[in-house]
Design an enzyme around this catalytic site. Structure first.
Site, PDB file in Angstrom:
ATOM      1  N   ASP A  58       0.829  -1.208   0.000  1.00  0.00           N
ATOM      2  CA  ASP A  58       0.000   0.000   0.000  1.00  0.00           C
ATOM      3  C   ASP A  58       0.873   1.272   0.000  1.00  0.00           C
ATOM      4  OD1 ASP A  58      -1.945   1.892   0.353  1.00  0.00           O
ATOM      5  OD2 ASP A  58      -2.837   0.971   2.125  1.00  0.00           O
ATOM      6  N   ASP A  94     -10.527   4.147  -1.480  1.00  0.00           N
ATOM      7  CA  ASP A  94     -11.172   3.111  -0.668  1.00  0.00           C
ATOM      8  C   ASP A  94     -12.690   3.063  -0.845  1.00  0.00           C
ATOM      9  OD1 ASP A  94      -8.617   2.951   0.202  1.00  0.00           O
ATOM     10  OD2 ASP A  94      -9.084   3.190   2.333  1.00  0.00           O
TER      11      ASP A  94
HETATM   12  C1  GLA Z   1      -5.514   2.285   2.647  1.00  0.00           C
HETATM   13  C2  GLA Z   1      -5.999   1.153   1.751  1.00  0.00           C
HETATM   14  C3  GLA Z   1      -7.057   0.361   2.498  1.00  0.00           C
HETATM   15  C4  GLA Z   1      -6.467  -0.178   3.800  1.00  0.00           C
HETATM   16  C5  GLA Z   1      -5.916   0.966   4.636  1.00  0.00           C
HETATM   17  C6  GLA Z   1      -5.159   0.456   5.843  1.00  0.00           C
HETATM   18  O1  GLA Z   1      -6.503   3.225   2.892  1.00  0.00           O
HETATM   19  O2  GLA Z   1      -6.502   1.644   0.547  1.00  0.00           O
HETATM   20  O3  GLA Z   1      -7.534  -0.697   1.692  1.00  0.00           O
HETATM   21  O4  GLA Z   1      -5.465  -1.101   3.488  1.00  0.00           O
HETATM   22  O5  GLA Z   1      -5.037   1.769   3.882  1.00  0.00           O
HETATM   23  O6  GLA Z   1      -4.554   1.477   6.572  1.00  0.00           O
END
Ligand code: GLA
Length: 527
Positions: free
Chosen positions: A291, A351
């Site tokens: 990520d 997200d």
């Molecule tokens: C980001 C990702 C999410 C999750 C969070 C965790 O926002 O896009 O899917 O993994 O981080 O902190």
């Protein structure tokens, strides 16, 4: 939660304190002020120095924000590093007796800013923070820490671009479960074991959901003496957890970031790429979500490919088959280069949340990406929200149908341990899963739209098609389908309704059906 207070009670400081008091009293006698008047400037250095706000989380780790400040008398310069963010002060007024400053992200792309107001009270830097003017301010207190603590690490060079060979995994879209959508930072060893048990007892595993993926917040505060990443108190023994998950016929996934910090501010993989990949392989990890978050503080979007390649190579060097999931929110046309860095799937958006507007904005926005999906390499419109309670069952059927038409990874994000029969029937609809897992691996596309009604088609192996008739409107609506519009001249030989689980008799060149509000009619047709 408790805030750490940094008191250094040494005789040395006591002496400095005494001397300061003397200086303070002497200066005020001269100016006609008495010791009871408010101090004009509490220390000679004012705000200059390195300050930290440290808040302990329930898992024993600390969430940290650092303020490296230079007080230039009426102007404050410096940086703020908070979880995954790194800001530079761009405007300021005031001094230790009362100041305000605005800090802006350093990555040059984002216009994210944060505003601080505060004043120095004794040893404490009292702060009030807001991201937007309409936000309610958060009150905190920072304390002095040694210079250099929490400093951003130096930027490491990146590898020259090359092709990382395909790892042979994810020939059909990945299926499993991920902790983030529902559990966020509450995920722990016990929950993951419970989920693994329920994956088996509920029938999810046998329906194809194989990967049990731990998302952010498993990471320990500090690496060990050899620089190995550690777990925090929620995950006492990752290897034994992996053994347990494997004993159930499932696979274990984990999460990390190419930056020094993850999105939630935990330890990231920056500068330890090969070492962490080896640790994951030793633990028995089968899937890694990587990520971007904290990497934005050091690298530009243009450098993403090299950053992701570095870890793709590190994973392959371990010799263990590990699915590689890219999470950088669809920036820099990731679908064009993700397979080249060894990626099996890549997030295409920000997200998802458990709301109709979020799910549909993401899901129905995937049409143009269809050409990039193929066996081993998938567009990832984020994890499922089915069963999390924010949508109706019709809406969840739309979610599941859309993700299947899109050949999207199916990572359930709900509590598998306590599913209602209806949620089970949505997540474990074998006929819908079969569309998602079709071996041709071709992502479906929108073929027709009128207002709130849309028809999407996915070509399947063996000359058949999946057809989804969606109604995004606020009331039931009739949708008609002309077989000829789908490139099928004659009437199809068979039509099956995948939610009703029944074959449909068709007559004539057209099929008309009422689709519920926010619902779907999902068909499989054989020519
Ligand atoms: C980001 C990702 C999410 C999750 C969070 C965790 O926002 O896009 O899917 O993994 O981080 O902190």
């Amino acid at each position: 939660m408790r805030t750490e207070i940094f008191y250094r009670a040494s005789r040395h400081l006591a002496l400095i304190g005494f001397l300061s008091l003397l200086i303070f009293m002497t200066s005020h006698i001269g100016s006609g002020q008495t010791p009871n008047d408010p101090p004009q400037n509490t220390t000679t250095q004012g705000l200059s120095g390195n300050w930290a706000v440290k808040t302990q989380r329930a898992d024993g780790t600390w969430s940290k924000a650092y303020f490296d400040l230079k007080d230039e008398g009426g102007k404050i310069r410096g940086t703020v590093r908070s979880t995954q963010f790194y800001y530079t002060i761009i405007e300021s007024t005031g001094d230790a007796n009362g100041f305000a400053f605005t800090a802006s992200m350093k990555d040059g792309k984002s216009d994210r800013t944060v505003k601080y107001e505060g004043r120095l009270v004794g040893d404490e830097l009292k702060l009030s923070t807001r991201r937007r003017p309409e936000d309610k301010p958060t009150e905190t207190a920072a304390h002095r820490v040694p210079d250099g603590e929490g400093a951003m690490p130096a930027r490491l060079p990146l590898p020259a671009l090359k092709k990382v060979p395909y790892n042979g995994l994810a020939k059909t879209p990945t299926m499993g479960w991920n902790s983030w959508n529902l559990f966020k930072s509450r995920v722990n060893d016990e929950i993951v074991r419970g989920i693994a048990d329920a994956m088996v007892s509920s029938g999810m595993r046998d329906a194809g959901y194989t990967y049990v993926n731990i998302d952010d917040t498993w990471e320990g505060e500090q690496r060990d003496a050899q620089g190995n990443i550690t777990t925090n108190s929620k995950f006492p023994d990752m290897k034994s957890l992996a053994d347990y998950v494997h004993s159930k016929g499932l696979k274990l996934g984990i999460y990390t970031s190419p930056g020094p910090n993850t999105c939630a501010g935990y330890e990231g993989t920056y500068g330890h790429e090969e070492q962490d990949a080896r640790t994951f392989a030793t633990w028995g990890i089968d899937y890694v979500k990587y990520d971007w978050c904290g990497a934005r503080t050091l690298y530009t979007d243009e450098e993403m490919q090299a950053v992701y390649q570095k870890f793709g190579e590190a994973l392959q060097k371990t010799g263990r088959p590990i699915v590689y999931s890219l999470c950088q929110y669809g920036r820099s046309d990731v679908w064009k280069w993700a397979p080249d860095v060894g990626g099996n799937l890549w997030r295409t958006t920000g997200d998802i949340s458990d709301r109709w507007d979020s799910m549909t904005r993401i899901g129905f926005g995937q049409n143009d990406l269809a050409p990039y999906a193929k066996p081993g390499h998938w567009n990832d419109p984020d994890m499922l929200e089915v069963g999390n309670g924010g949508m109706t069952n019709d809406e969840y059927r739309t979610h599941m149908s859309l993700w299947s038409i899109l050949a999207a990874p199916l990572l359930a994000g709900n509590d598998i341990r306590s599913m209602t029969p209806e949620i089970k029937s949505i997540l474990m609809n074998n006929e819908v899963i079969a569309i998602n897992q079709d071996k041709a691996g071709m992502q479906g596309k929108r073929v027709w739209q009128a207002g709130d009604q849309e028809v999407w088609v996915r070509e399947l192996i063996g000359n058949s098609h999946a057809i989804a008739l969606f109604n995004r409107g606020p009331a039931p609506a009739d949708v008609s389908l002309k077989w000829s519009d789908l490139g099928i001249r004659k009437n199809p030989k068979s039509v099956r309704d995948l939610w009703q689980h029944k074959d449909i008799e068709i007559s004539g060149p057209e099929y008309k059906v009422s689709v519920p509000m926010h619902g779907v009619v999902f068909l499989r047709i054989g020519k």
